[in-house]
Enzyme design. Sequence first.
Site, mmCIF file in Angstrom:
data_model
loop_
_atom_site.group_PDB
_atom_site.id
_atom_site.type_symbol
_atom_site.label_atom_id
_atom_site.label_comp_id
_atom_site.label_asym_id
_atom_site.label_seq_id
_atom_site.Cartn_x
_atom_site.Cartn_y
_atom_site.Cartn_z
ATOM 1 N N ASN A 53 0.807 -1.215 0.000
ATOM 2 C CA ASN A 53 0.000 0.000 0.000
ATOM 3 C C ASN A 53 0.846 1.274 0.000
ATOM 4 O O ASN A 53 0.406 2.303 -0.514
ATOM 5 C CB ASN A 53 -0.913 -0.003 1.231
ATOM 6 C CG ASN A 53 -1.513 1.352 1.511
ATOM 7 O OD1 ASN A 53 -2.415 1.808 0.813
ATOM 8 N ND2 ASN A 53 -0.990 2.028 2.536
ATOM 9 N N TYR A 111 3.968 10.941 -10.840
ATOM 10 C CA TYR A 111 3.234 9.924 -10.087
ATOM 11 C C TYR A 111 2.556 8.941 -11.037
ATOM 12 O O TYR A 111 2.610 7.724 -10.829
ATOM 13 C CB TYR A 111 2.198 10.618 -9.209
ATOM 14 C CG TYR A 111 1.312 9.689 -8.417
ATOM 15 C CD1 TYR A 111 1.760 9.094 -7.241
ATOM 16 C CD2 TYR A 111 0.011 9.408 -8.839
ATOM 17 C CE1 TYR A 111 0.937 8.248 -6.510
ATOM 18 C CE2 TYR A 111 -0.819 8.574 -8.109
ATOM 19 C CZ TYR A 111 -0.345 7.991 -6.944
ATOM 20 O OH TYR A 111 -1.157 7.159 -6.225
ATOM 21 N N ASP A 139 -10.724 9.325 0.426
ATOM 22 C CA ASP A 139 -10.579 10.436 1.379
ATOM 23 C C ASP A 139 -9.373 10.168 2.286
ATOM 24 O O ASP A 139 -9.513 9.780 3.438
ATOM 25 C CB ASP A 139 -11.859 10.572 2.201
ATOM 26 C CG ASP A 139 -11.890 11.866 3.007
ATOM 27 O OD1 ASP A 139 -10.989 12.703 2.813
ATOM 28 O OD2 ASP A 139 -12.809 12.031 3.825
#
Length: 236
Positions: free
Chosen positions: A77, A140, A174
Site C-alpha cells: 500500500n 506519479y 478520502d
Amino acid sequence: MQINGSTVLVTGANRGLGKAFAEALLARGARTVYASARRPDLIDVPGVVPLRLDITDAASIDAAAAEIGDLDILINNAGISTEAPLLGASTENIRREFDTNFWGTLNVTRAFAPRLAGGAILNVISALSWYTFAPSSNGYAASKAAEWSLTNGVRLELADQKTQVTALALAIADTDMMAGVDIPKLPPHAVVAQALDGLEAGAFEVVADAPTANVKASLSRDPALFYADIPGALFS
C-alpha cells in the site's frame, strides 16, 4: 484467498488506506497483522504488530523480513506523490516516486515472495496507472503505470507457486494524499472492503470507483477523444 486465520503484512499502515486495511483485516479474522511504516510509533490500530519498514531502504526491508516468519498475504500500500512534472527543473522528485511506488513495491515483493506460495499479494495502483490529467500528476502517473505493469508481471512469475496477485485501482479516496482535492471521495474503509472482497474472491483486479472504471474503459478508445473530454470523461 482466505483472510480469516491469516498472517498479513501491510505497508504504509500509519494512515489512510493502510490504516483502514489493518483495521479491516483484524475485523475479518486475520491472526496476525504486521502494520508497517517508517515511523511505527505513529501506528494506532489496536491489535496489530507495529513494524518499522522503509520500503526505499534495502536494510530496512531485510530487517523486516528477518522479523516476520510465515506470511500469507502481502499488501503493498505504501506510496508517495510529489506533484512532480516530467519536464520540470529537476527529476529528483520523479525518482523519489519511482523509488517508492515502483522499486519499493518490487523490492518488498522480492523479499517476501518465496514465503507466499499459496498466498496472495495485493498492490494498490491508481486510475493514474492508465491516464494523466495535469503536469503535476505526470511523475506519479508514470510510477503507477510501472507498478501496474509490475503487478501483472509478478502474477505471471509467481503462478507456479500459486500466489494470487491482485491490483486495487482507485481514483479518489478520502486520504491525506487527496486532502487538497475538492471533489467527492470514497471513505477509505469502503475502498478497502471492495479490495478485500476481491482478494478473497481471487480477483486479478479490483476497480474501486466509477472514475477509475471510466478511465480503464477509455483505453479502447482513440486517446484524442478521451483527453479532449477530461474531466467530463471521468464522471460521465
